[in-house]
Motif scaffolding. Structure first.
Motif, PDB file in Angstrom:
ATOM      1  N   ALA A  65       0.827  -1.211   0.000  1.00 51.14           N
ATOM      2  CA  ALA A  65       0.000   0.000   0.000  1.00 51.14           C
ATOM      3  C   ALA A  65       0.860   1.260   0.000  1.00 51.14           C
ATOM      4  N   LEU A  66       1.980   1.246   0.713  1.00 50.78           N
ATOM      5  CA  LEU A  66       2.862   2.414   0.741  1.00 50.78           C
ATOM      6  C   LEU A  66       3.475   2.686  -0.627  1.00 50.78           C
ATOM      7  N   GLY A  67       3.752   1.628  -1.379  1.00 45.14           N
ATOM      8  CA  GLY A  67       4.242   1.818  -2.740  1.00 45.14           C
ATOM      9  C   GLY A  67       3.246   2.602  -3.570  1.00 45.14           C
ATOM     10  N   GLU A  68       1.980   2.295  -3.385  1.00 44.61           N
ATOM     11  CA  GLU A  68       0.924   3.018  -4.099  1.00 44.61           C
ATOM     12  C   GLU A  68       0.807   4.455  -3.601  1.00 44.61           C
ATOM     13  N   VAL A  69       0.918   4.660  -2.290  1.00 52.03           N
ATOM     14  CA  VAL A  69       0.857   6.012  -1.719  1.00 52.03           C
ATOM     15  C   VAL A  69       1.984   6.868  -2.294  1.00 52.03           C
ATOM     16  N   VAL A  70       3.199   6.329  -2.309  1.00 55.43           N
ATOM     17  CA  VAL A  70       4.342   7.074  -2.833  1.00 55.43           C
ATOM     18  C   VAL A  70       4.127   7.398  -4.312  1.00 55.43           C
ATOM     19  N   SER A  71       3.637   6.437  -5.058  1.00 54.47           N
ATOM     20  CA  SER A  71       3.379   6.666  -6.480  1.00 54.47           C
ATOM     21  C   SER A  71       2.365   7.789  -6.684  1.00 54.47           C
ATOM     22  N   ARG A  72       1.273   7.746  -5.939  1.00 51.28           N
ATOM     23  CA  ARG A  72       0.236   8.773  -6.084  1.00 51.28           C
ATOM     24  C   ARG A  72       0.730  10.145  -5.658  1.00 51.28           C
ATOM     25  N   LYS A  73       1.447  10.194  -4.527  1.00 53.17           N
ATOM     26  CA  LYS A  73       1.934  11.483  -4.045  1.00 53.17           C
ATOM     27  C   LYS A  73       3.017  12.036  -4.969  1.00 53.17           C
ATOM     28  N   ALA A  74       3.843  11.174  -5.528  1.00 53.92           N
ATOM     29  CA  ALA A  74       4.859  11.625  -6.481  1.00 53.92           C
ATOM     30  C   ALA A  74       4.188  12.167  -7.734  1.00 53.92           C
ATOM     31  N   HIS A  75       3.117  11.523  -8.158  1.00 51.15           N
ATOM     32  CA  HIS A  75       2.339  12.000  -9.307  1.00 51.15           C
ATOM     33  C   HIS A  75       1.854  13.418  -9.050  1.00 51.15           C
ATOM     34  N   ASP A  76       1.273  13.645  -7.876  1.00 55.53           N
ATOM     35  CA  ASP A  76       0.785  14.982  -7.519  1.00 55.53           C
ATOM     36  C   ASP A  76       1.933  15.986  -7.456  1.00 55.53           C
ATOM     37  N   SER A  77       3.079  15.568  -6.924  1.00 58.57           N
ATOM     38  CA  SER A  77       4.241  16.455  -6.824  1.00 58.57           C
ATOM     39  C   SER A  77       4.781  16.812  -8.193  1.00 58.57           C
ATOM     40  N   ARG A  78       4.721  15.882  -9.114  1.00 58.41           N
ATOM     41  CA  ARG A  78       5.204  16.153 -10.471  1.00 58.41           C
ATOM     42  C   ARG A  78       4.363  17.237 -11.124  1.00 58.41           C
ATOM     43  N   LEU A  79       3.059  17.139 -11.010  1.00 61.34           N
ATOM     44  CA  LEU A  79       2.173  18.147 -11.583  1.00 61.34           C
ATOM     45  C   LEU A  79       2.414  19.503 -10.923  1.00 61.34           C
TER      46      LEU A  79
END
Length: 134
Positions: A65-79
């Motif tokens: 689940a943390l892998g998914e959290v990091v992926s989603r938050k990194a996505h938001d940070s990229r934008l």
């Protein structure tokens, strides 16, 4: 404890989620061999691939689940980072270089990231983005 990305996203920032993910990854006996580049023969690889883990079920699910959290938050940070760069005056060549991709690919990535945004936010970001570079 509910082990879902949604539940953990409220509990962890990107930094703390990445730190916890790294900690659990390093504790995972089965993952340690997979995260290390070494030469092994086929029989050794089978032993590594079928090896156990020192994580319990709860920790293993948390790792996932943390892998998914990091992926989603990194996505938001990229934008957020791309918007900040555009507002700061960067062009697509500079943004592409910062991402390690071609300017047109950076513009396409920005457009893809906007797909999940509110219509008003997306429209203002589209105006900021300008036209696709050649």
């Amino acid at each position: 404890m509910d082990i879902t990305p949604e539940a953990l996203a409220g509990e962890f920032s990107l930094t703390t989620a990445a730190t916890r993910l790294d900690f659990l990854s390093r504790r995972d006996d089965g993952g340690s061999a997979l995260n290390t580049v070494t030469e092994v023969d086929e029989d050794d690889w089978r032993a590594i691939a079928t090896g156990g883990t020192s994580l319990d079920v709860h920790e293993s699910l948390e790792l996932l689940a943390l892998g998914e959290v990091v992926s989603r938050k990194a996505h938001d940070s990229r934008l957020t980072g791309m918007r900040a760069a555009l507002r700061g005056g960067a062009d697509w060549e500079e943004i592409g270089a910062a991402l390690g991709i071609a300017p047109a690919q950076a513009w396409d990535t920005f457009q893809d990231l906007l797909a999940g945004e509110d219509a008003d936010d997306a429209a203002s970001a589209q105006a900021l983005a300008g036209t696709r570079p050649a």
